[in-house]
Design an enzyme around this catalytic site. Structure first.
Site, PDB file in Angstrom:
ATOM      1  N   LEU A   1      -2.002  -1.844  -6.835  1.00 25.48           N
ATOM      2  CA  LEU A   1      -2.272  -1.630  -5.415  1.00 25.48           C
ATOM      3  C   LEU A   1      -2.974  -2.821  -4.791  1.00 25.48           C
ATOM      4  O   LEU A   1      -3.553  -3.658  -5.499  1.00 25.48           O
ATOM      5  CB  LEU A   1      -3.145  -0.371  -5.263  1.00 25.48           C
ATOM      6  CG  LEU A   1      -2.430   0.962  -5.550  1.00 25.48           C
ATOM      7  CD1 LEU A   1      -3.453   2.053  -5.851  1.00 25.48           C
ATOM      8  CD2 LEU A   1      -1.558   1.363  -4.361  1.00 25.48           C
ATOM      9  N   SER A   2      -2.935  -2.902  -3.480  1.00 23.84           N
ATOM     10  CA  SER A   2      -3.697  -3.918  -2.762  1.00 23.84           C
ATOM     11  C   SER A   2      -5.178  -3.751  -3.085  1.00 23.84           C
ATOM     12  O   SER A   2      -5.696  -2.628  -3.081  1.00 23.84           O
ATOM     13  CB  SER A   2      -3.473  -3.761  -1.248  1.00 23.84           C
ATOM     14  OG  SER A   2      -4.256  -4.685  -0.542  1.00 23.84           O
ATOM     15  N   GLY A   3      -5.859  -4.828  -3.423  1.00 35.37           N
ATOM     16  CA  GLY A   3      -7.282  -4.761  -3.727  1.00 35.37           C
ATOM     17  C   GLY A   3      -7.607  -4.312  -5.139  1.00 35.37           C
ATOM     18  O   GLY A   3      -8.770  -4.111  -5.487  1.00 35.37           O
TER      19      GLY A   3
ATOM     20  N   ASP B   1       1.778 -12.856  -1.552  1.00 33.55           N
ATOM     21  CA  ASP B   1       1.392 -13.232  -0.185  1.00 33.55           C
ATOM     22  C   ASP B   1       1.695 -14.702   0.095  1.00 33.55           C
ATOM     23  O   ASP B   1       2.220 -15.045   1.154  1.00 33.55           O
ATOM     24  CB  ASP B   1      -0.100 -12.971   0.048  1.00 33.55           C
ATOM     25  CG  ASP B   1      -0.384 -11.514   0.454  1.00 33.55           C
ATOM     26  OD1 ASP B   1       0.544 -10.685   0.376  1.00 33.55           O
ATOM     27  OD2 ASP B   1      -1.526 -11.216   0.851  1.00 33.55           O
TER      28      ASP B   1
ATOM     29  N   ARG C   1      11.406  -5.661   1.187  1.00 29.97           N
ATOM     30  CA  ARG C   1      10.523  -5.579   0.008  1.00 29.97           C
ATOM     31  C   ARG C   1      11.334  -5.756  -1.269  1.00 29.97           C
ATOM     32  O   ARG C   1      10.898  -6.428  -2.201  1.00 29.97           O
ATOM     33  CB  ARG C   1       9.819  -4.209  -0.041  1.00 29.97           C
ATOM     34  CG  ARG C   1       8.617  -4.111   0.879  1.00 29.97           C
ATOM     35  CD  ARG C   1       8.005  -2.712   0.748  1.00 29.97           C
ATOM     36  NE  ARG C   1       6.862  -2.559   1.611  1.00 29.97           N
ATOM     37  CZ  ARG C   1       5.631  -2.281   1.177  1.00 29.97           C
ATOM     38  NH1 ARG C   1       5.394  -2.094  -0.095  1.00 29.97           N
ATOM     39  NH2 ARG C   1       4.634  -2.171   2.035  1.00 29.97           N
TER      40      ARG C   1
ATOM     41  N   SER D   1       4.385  -4.949  -5.843  1.00 29.63           N
ATOM     42  CA  SER D   1       5.650  -4.481  -6.455  1.00 29.63           C
ATOM     43  C   SER D   1       5.567  -3.003  -6.809  1.00 29.63           C
ATOM     44  O   SER D   1       5.525  -2.639  -7.984  1.00 29.63           O
ATOM     45  CB  SER D   1       6.024  -5.337  -7.670  1.00 29.63           C
ATOM     46  OG  SER D   1       4.948  -5.547  -8.552  1.00 29.63           O
TER      47      SER D   1
END
Lengths: 207, 207
Positions: A38-40, A67, A84, A111
């Site tokens: 996940l992001s973060g 990114d 995506r 992903s």
């Protein structure tokens, strides 16, 4: 001569210097460490730490950051479903080239979908695709370094993975980074976990 | 946080190990040798010979072959105008990544239009984009190794560069491979011409 995808009249050009020769030059085996999460969740932290620890061992790695690639190769792509998929396909293809070049390629992308990650795995002919899953729950819920979760929860970002878009955890990944006794491992400890795997599988020497 | 192309909410991730460190590991400077020329003009011959000669000097290179990439990264692209532009853009972006990784990246593509090649040159921040133009006229007219000119002249391939689609020769390329006293140089001699250039510009050592 062959017809491939949308191309006709193209020839496969074999080079006299192959992966084996390049690997000898750098004394390692080319592979892809695919960091998903996940992001973060700490993907970039692990990617940077791993790159640093490999460097101190004299090993040549290169980070493909999801990114960053959106500033160049993938700048024509957005975040809708087909973009995506194409984003991940291209990163997979480029990662494959880097592994073929003899480098330890560290791909760092959310992903979120299994089938996209599996498609990248299938591009590689051998066992040189190593999936590393970020599974650091406590870290994720206590930090939001980019402020994105706050925006997503407020409905200001749509289709955000983990909020209103699903994340499919790997079922059979090679490495799972997780808490130990409720504590997050340090960046160096995470990198060492990956390096231990690479060493065990013989990737840190050419023969 | 930035909006780039079609992407929003993306961050540039800086790595602690940069191009300088990677270059030290392989004792060379990352760059792109962009080989342009008509089909059958000897691009692949030079690319392979250059790769071999660099290897004997202990230098790490990687070939991005236009046809080969159409089997993978660029398999969604055909030969219509916008696809050719996108094909070259992607190869330019990937070549830039390889140069950043510290490799001598050898791109071998017809790349018929000046503006597309110039766009790739502009992606690179320094003078590490080296255009090598295949200008071996006699060779081109006496051989047709893939039989493509015969097909194109018979009208069986449309939009073929040099027959019914233009090729724009470089105006200011770094290296021009041409006949000497009416004779084509050998593959090794061509490679040595490029290597002499790379040596002179300091690309074959890291500092």
């Amino acid at each position: 001569m062959s017809t491939v995808g949308n191309s006709t009249n193209i020839f496969w050009q074999e080079s006299p210097i192959g992966k084996t020769e390049r690997q000898k030059l750098v004394n390692q085996k080319g592979c892809v460490v695919w960091i998903t999460g996940l992001s973060g969740s700490g993907k970039s932290t692990l990617a940077c730490s791993l790159s640093r620890e490999l460097y101190t061992r004299g090993k040549l790695s290169y980070i493909l950051d999801g990114d960053n690639l959106r500033h160049g190769l993938n700048k024509d792509l957005g975040f809708k479903a087909e973009d995506r998929v194409e984003n991940i396909r291209r990163v997979g293809e480029v990662a494959k080239l880097f592994a073929d070049a003899g480098l330890i390629c560290i791909a760092s992308l959310i992903s979120p979908y299994r089938k996209d990650r599996d498609a990248c795995r299938e591009m590689m002919q051998d066992s040189s695709f190593i999936e590393a899953s970020m599974y650091l729950k406590s870290w994720l819920f206590t930090r939001d370094p980019k402020g994105l979760y706050k925006l997503a929860r407020a409905g200001k970002i749509k289709g955000f993975t983990g909020i209103d878009d699903p994340y499919e955890s790997p079922l059979n990944c090679e490495i799972q980074l997780k808490e130990k006794e409720g504590e997050c491992p340090s960046p160096v400890a995470m990198a060492e976990e990956v390096i231990t795997y690479l060493e065990g599988k013989g990737f840190l020497q050419s023969q």
